[in-house]
Design a protein around this motif. Structure first.
Motif, PDB file in Angstrom:
ATOM      1  N   TRP A   1       0.836  -1.204   0.000  1.00 24.69           N
ATOM      2  CA  TRP A   1       0.000   0.000   0.000  1.00 24.69           C
ATOM      3  C   TRP A   1       0.874   1.258   0.000  1.00 24.69           C
ATOM      4  N   SER A   2       1.959   1.217   0.786  1.00 20.50           N
ATOM      5  CA  SER A   2       2.843   2.383   0.835  1.00 20.50           C
ATOM      6  C   SER A   2       3.613   2.565  -0.465  1.00 20.50           C
ATOM      7  N   GLN A   3       3.786   1.469  -1.227  1.00 21.95           N
ATOM      8  CA  GLN A   3       4.451   1.561  -2.531  1.00 21.95           C
ATOM      9  C   GLN A   3       3.521   2.117  -3.608  1.00 21.95           C
ATOM     10  N   GLY A   4       2.237   2.186  -3.308  1.00 24.26           N
ATOM     11  CA  GLY A   4       1.296   2.782  -4.242  1.00 24.26           C
ATOM     12  C   GLY A   4       0.495   1.798  -5.062  1.00 24.26           C
ATOM     13  N   GLN A   5       0.511   0.522  -4.696  1.00 18.29           N
ATOM     14  CA  GLN A   5      -0.275  -0.453  -5.445  1.00 18.29           C
ATOM     15  C   GLN A   5      -1.753  -0.312  -5.089  1.00 18.29           C
ATOM     16  N   SER A   6      -2.592  -0.682  -6.047  1.00 22.04           N
ATOM     17  CA  SER A   6      -4.033  -0.557  -5.824  1.00 22.04           C
ATOM     18  C   SER A   6      -4.529  -1.709  -4.958  1.00 22.04           C
TER      19      SER A   6
END
Length: 107
Positions: A15-20
């Motif tokens: 989530w922190s890496q930006g994945q949906s």
């Protein structure tokens, strides 16, 4: 299916890496709704991006009053409704006869 510590740690990392949520769900083997619910319970939210452009604030255009927009004033209001007929009044005996006939026709 319950969340174990490894899944929660991986969820936070992805989530922190930006994945949906859908991508995380596929990777972990959960449904998208389960991932979204867990994110909500963990109080994890995406950071909002600052606005890229400065919005221009414009004043609302002045409106012309309805009466000033008419070229010529109307002499009088004309009703376009057609007069309706007054319903025929029946006596008590006539109403009973109509009701009895309706019961005979429906039975």
């Amino acid at each position: 299916m319950s969340w174990d510590a490894k899944d929660v740690a991986l969820l936070k990392k992805l989530w922190s890496q930006g994945q949906s949520a859908a991508q995380i769900a596929r990777r972990l083997g959960y449904s998208r709704n389960a991932v979204c619910a867990k994110l909500t319970r963990l109080d994890l939210k995406r950071g909002h991006k600052p606005p890229t452009a400065k919005p221009r604030i414009r004043s609302e255009p002045k409106r012309i009053p309805a009466l000033a927009a008419c070229a010529q004033p109307v002499a009088r209001m004309v009703s376009r409704k057609k007069p309706t007929k007054q319903p025929k009044e029946f006596s008590k005996g006539q109403l009973y006869a109509i009701l009895a006939e309706a019961v005979r026709n429906t039975g």
